[in-house]
Scaffold this motif. Structure first.
Motif, PDB file in Angstrom:
ATOM      1  N   LEU A   3     -44.980  16.525  13.601  1.00 25.66           N
ATOM      2  CA  LEU A   3     -46.243  17.143  14.017  1.00 25.66           C
ATOM      3  C   LEU A   3     -46.081  17.781  15.389  1.00 25.66           C
ATOM      4  CD1 LEU A   3     -49.307  17.513  13.404  1.00 25.66           C
ATOM      5  CD2 LEU A   3     -49.708  15.391  14.647  1.00 25.66           C
ATOM      6  N   ILE A   7     -47.663  16.505   6.223  1.00 30.62           N
ATOM      7  CA  ILE A   7     -46.386  15.849   6.493  1.00 30.62           C
ATOM      8  C   ILE A   7     -46.322  14.505   5.760  1.00 30.62           C
ATOM      9  CG2 ILE A   7     -44.871  14.909   8.291  1.00 30.62           C
ATOM     10  CD1 ILE A   7     -46.260  16.903  10.265  1.00 30.62           C
ATOM     11  N   ILE A   8     -47.419  13.754   5.812  1.00 31.35           N
ATOM     12  CA  ILE A   8     -47.451  12.430   5.185  1.00 31.35           C
ATOM     13  C   ILE A   8     -47.149  12.516   3.685  1.00 31.35           C
ATOM     14  CG2 ILE A   8     -48.978  10.510   4.546  1.00 31.35           C
ATOM     15  CD1 ILE A   8     -50.405  10.915   7.227  1.00 31.35           C
ATOM     16  N   LYS A  68     -52.239  27.212   9.740  1.00 30.58           N
ATOM     17  CA  LYS A  68     -52.082  26.695   8.379  1.00 30.58           C
ATOM     18  C   LYS A  68     -51.215  27.623   7.534  1.00 30.58           C
ATOM     19  CE  LYS A  68     -56.321  24.002   8.191  1.00 30.58           C
ATOM     20  NZ  LYS A  68     -57.627  23.829   7.575  1.00 30.58           N
ATOM     21  N   LYS A  73     -44.202  20.901  15.135  1.00 27.99           N
ATOM     22  CA  LYS A  73     -44.991  21.968  14.516  1.00 27.99           C
ATOM     23  C   LYS A  73     -45.993  22.565  15.510  1.00 27.99           C
ATOM     24  CE  LYS A  73     -47.350  23.303  10.365  1.00 27.99           C
ATOM     25  NZ  LYS A  73     -46.611  24.422   9.867  1.00 27.99           N
ATOM     26  N   LEU A  74     -46.563  21.710  16.366  1.00 34.78           N
ATOM     27  CA  LEU A  74     -47.587  22.172  17.300  1.00 34.78           C
ATOM     28  C   LEU A  74     -46.982  22.824  18.541  1.00 34.78           C
ATOM     29  CD1 LEU A  74     -49.993  19.138  17.157  1.00 34.78           C
ATOM     30  CD2 LEU A  74     -50.380  21.402  16.199  1.00 34.78           C
ATOM     31  N   MET A 120     -55.780  14.077  22.172  1.00 31.96           N
ATOM     32  CA  MET A 120     -55.770  13.383  20.878  1.00 31.96           C
ATOM     33  C   MET A 120     -54.622  12.387  20.816  1.00 31.96           C
ATOM     34  SD  MET A 120     -56.873  16.149  18.009  1.00 31.96           S
ATOM     35  CE  MET A 120     -56.636  15.054  16.608  1.00 31.96           C
ATOM     36  N   THR A 171     -43.412  11.269  11.207  1.00 28.28           N
ATOM     37  CA  THR A 171     -44.558  12.175  11.021  1.00 28.28           C
ATOM     38  C   THR A 171     -44.988  12.748  12.371  1.00 28.28           C
ATOM     39  OG1 THR A 171     -45.303  10.780   9.217  1.00 28.28           O
ATOM     40  CG2 THR A 171     -46.909  12.336  10.091  1.00 28.28           C
ATOM     41  N   MET A 196     -54.801  19.832  13.233  1.00 25.10           N
ATOM     42  CA  MET A 196     -53.900  18.696  13.435  1.00 25.10           C
ATOM     43  C   MET A 196     -54.038  17.692  12.303  1.00 25.10           C
ATOM     44  SD  MET A 196     -53.802  17.966  17.511  1.00 25.10           S
ATOM     45  CE  MET A 196     -52.719  16.534  17.393  1.00 25.10           C
ATOM     46  N   GLN A 250     -54.969  18.373   9.295  1.00 25.22           N
ATOM     47  CA  GLN A 250     -54.378  19.010   8.122  1.00 25.22           C
ATOM     48  C   GLN A 250     -52.850  18.910   8.155  1.00 25.22           C
ATOM     49  OE1 GLN A 250     -56.126  20.472   5.510  1.00 25.22           O
ATOM     50  NE2 GLN A 250     -54.080  20.445   4.598  1.00 25.22           N
ATOM     51  N   PHE A 251     -52.258  19.244   9.307  1.00 27.35           N
ATOM     52  CA  PHE A 251     -50.793  19.170   9.447  1.00 27.35           C
ATOM     53  C   PHE A 251     -50.302  17.747   9.177  1.00 27.35           C
ATOM     54  CE2 PHE A 251     -50.324  22.928  12.687  1.00 27.35           C
ATOM     55  CZ  PHE A 251     -50.505  23.822  11.646  1.00 27.35           C
ATOM     56  N   THR A 252     -51.021  16.769   9.747  1.00 25.46           N
ATOM     57  CA  THR A 252     -50.614  15.381   9.572  1.00 25.46           C
ATOM     58  C   THR A 252     -50.620  15.015   8.087  1.00 25.46           C
ATOM     59  OG1 THR A 252     -51.627  14.925  11.703  1.00 25.46           O
ATOM     60  CG2 THR A 252     -51.046  13.014  10.384  1.00 25.46           C
TER      61      THR A 252
END
Lengths: 344, 344
Positions: free
Chosen positions: A273, B252-253, A135, A276-277, A245, A269, B245, B247-249
């Motif tokens: 994502l 981005i949204i 984060k 980012k991961l 997931m 998105t 994940m 949180q990241f999503t």
């Protein structure tokens, strides 16, 4: 002087195509000569397929043998002397290369690097560090599998090396160090973790105490230290978790037309994502502690991941990371409180 | 005879509200009397807030002391004799309850259960098992934190207990057992893991070998066995990973109006995904090996999670799980090959 960075064209799930594409990308961003090491005919064939003028862009070193991804590390390094992984490290030792990057067999990389390069003076064991998205940005997890039966001192030294790497590669001025453990209190965990905790507390390092695995991705510590078995499992669990997931989401969407439209609108998105991961984004996993620069990129690396790993190698060279590791290891391990703990 | 299942109203992040709601849900699905254990006034107050006729629905046992979530386990169990966790297990011992379910302090649960109930004859150490969602359905991970310095025999016994639980609670006829490790080959991992591997291989259990952490969620093994430190970290990493994940999503949204619309259309998808990933869905974490039924539900359990944990307790009672564990532990541990290994 221009640095020479060796790149293994034989290793990785997408070799040779993505490796050579990665080399091309790296060439544009990195002030260094890139030396391709692999089966010569294979490299030439792939270059002509990609329509590039191979020899004007890169030096090529023939390494006719190949260490497979699942080969037994020590055995293959001993037997396959003409493999890219063995030759790459030998060339560093001989001063003909400054760094080596490979997406190949991790165990063979650790083994060949340790045998050829030896360790930085004062370092007891090498360890693999990996960058995790959090984060707050990025944290470094070390060790993720080089050393599965470490002593407390090894972990203290991983703390030193991870913190030097974070300083140099991520420009963090005074990186904090957390010990991955079952709970936050100093009394938590096995006798081993308690000893490690005591040693870090006594040291001059910026130790922030135990870190519960749940908080690993919150960026609570810049460096996350653990033994190689736990680090490997933490890393692989997170990879497996992301994968499952994605799979679950796909399965659910399939049965729901509205969600299908939604997922189209969210396509960007999801790709953001994914980026980012993707820890390949952060430049592969350095093998720290060996007396030379050796970087293990993920087996599934694409060209961008290869490029990023080469960039990290260049950064480590420019900032002379190993000299700084040696200095800091001396400083931390020569501290009288640490020496006392070691003689008990 | 109707079973009596004790439910801790003092433990958990959402106590007492969600616990009592969960008790109401459980009452409709489970053929058993539910006994609420906690601070009496607090239970009565919450019942009147929920406008339910408390004493016609449940028995209530007053437990005026409270063990906090982060309290030191052994100490609080010794000192807070009038806490719900201590009283719940004491009532099982006295034959006044058949099972106890709590969302409270995990360490205190392990401690109180072991002290009050003792272990099933032949069992060396208790362990906590947790159900994980996988591509194939559900797998059981054991141990996730009760025993952080186990012997190989403890892990063999966890294999026995996890497999009996999977048979009884998930109706799997012959559950496979994998050993969580750094690689798939028998030669991988620490000396400890190699010893455990040898012991499982020699046993009559349905052992499927080492399981790499990445494959944990693929359902490759019905039961996944490991020491409590590794299991805890694997579990917490996966929790942290899901959280980050999400949180990241969200992050981005926020910056993408199209994705925002997309996410609205996918709202149902996300809530289904959340439900699928939520292991509370699968009924809490049984503490296996103790001579009684003790179930540790997640601290953040909502009413549905509480209900599911009570349902699992009832299933364990109906099928007399501990008798079956004893039989199977005898069978596996009396095997001459295993006994030979233990005398070496």
């Amino acid at each position: 002087m221009r640095y020479r960075i060796g790149l293994d064209v034989s290793g990785g799930d997408h070799a040779p195509e993505e490796i050579i594409k990665g080399a091309l990308l790296a060439r544009e961003e990195v002030e260094a000569d890139i030396v391709l090491i692999g089966v010569k005919e294979e490299i030439e064939e792939e270059a002509s397929r990609q329509k590039i003028d191979l020899h004007s862009l890169f030096d090529v070193v023939d390494a006719p043998e190949r260490i497979e991804m699942d080969a037994a590390p020590a055995l293959s390094v001993r037997r396959q002397r003409r493999s890219s992984i063995v030759i790459g490290h030998k060339l560093i030792k001989e001063g003909k290369l400054d760094a080596f990057v490979s997406c190949g067999n991790t165990g063979a990389m650790v083994c060949a690097a340790t045998l050829s390069l030896g360790l930085i003076e004062g370092v007891e064991r090498p360890g693999i560090a990996i960058s995790l998205p959090t984060k707050q940005g990025v944290s470094l997890l070390m060790d993720v599998g080089a050393n599965i039966g470490p002593k407390p001192l090894h972990l203290l030294q991983y703390g030193v090396m991870a913190s030097v790497y974070s300083q140099i590669v991520f420009d963090k001025p005074n990186p904090s160090i957390g010990l991955l453990n079952i709970g936050e209190e100093a009394s938590k965990g096995s006798d081993f973790s308690k000893n490690v905790h005591r040693m870090f507390t006594a040291s001059a390092l910026n130790f922030s105490g135990n870190l519960e695995a749940k908080r690993m991705f919150q960026g609570a510590s810049d460096c996350i230290i653990c033994d190689g078995l736990i680090g490997n499992i933490a890393l692989k669990v997170s990879e497996g978790c992301v994968e499952v997931m994605a799979q679950f989401t796909k399965d659910i969407i399939k049965k729901d037309p509205l969600a299908m439209i939604g997922s189209l609108l969210m396509k960007r998105t999801f790709s953001k994502l994914k980026k980012k991961l993707d820890y390949a984004e952060y430049g592969g996993a350095p093998l720290l502690g060996v007396d030379g620069i050796s970087i293990i990129a993920h087996g599934s690396s694409n060209s961008r991941a290869v490029k990023n790993a080469v960039k990290v190698a260049a950064k480590e060279l420019n900032r002379n990371i190993n000299k700084e590791i040696k200095r800091k290891i001396d400083e931390v391990c020569q501290d009288s409180r640490i020496r006392e703990m070691l003689t008990v």
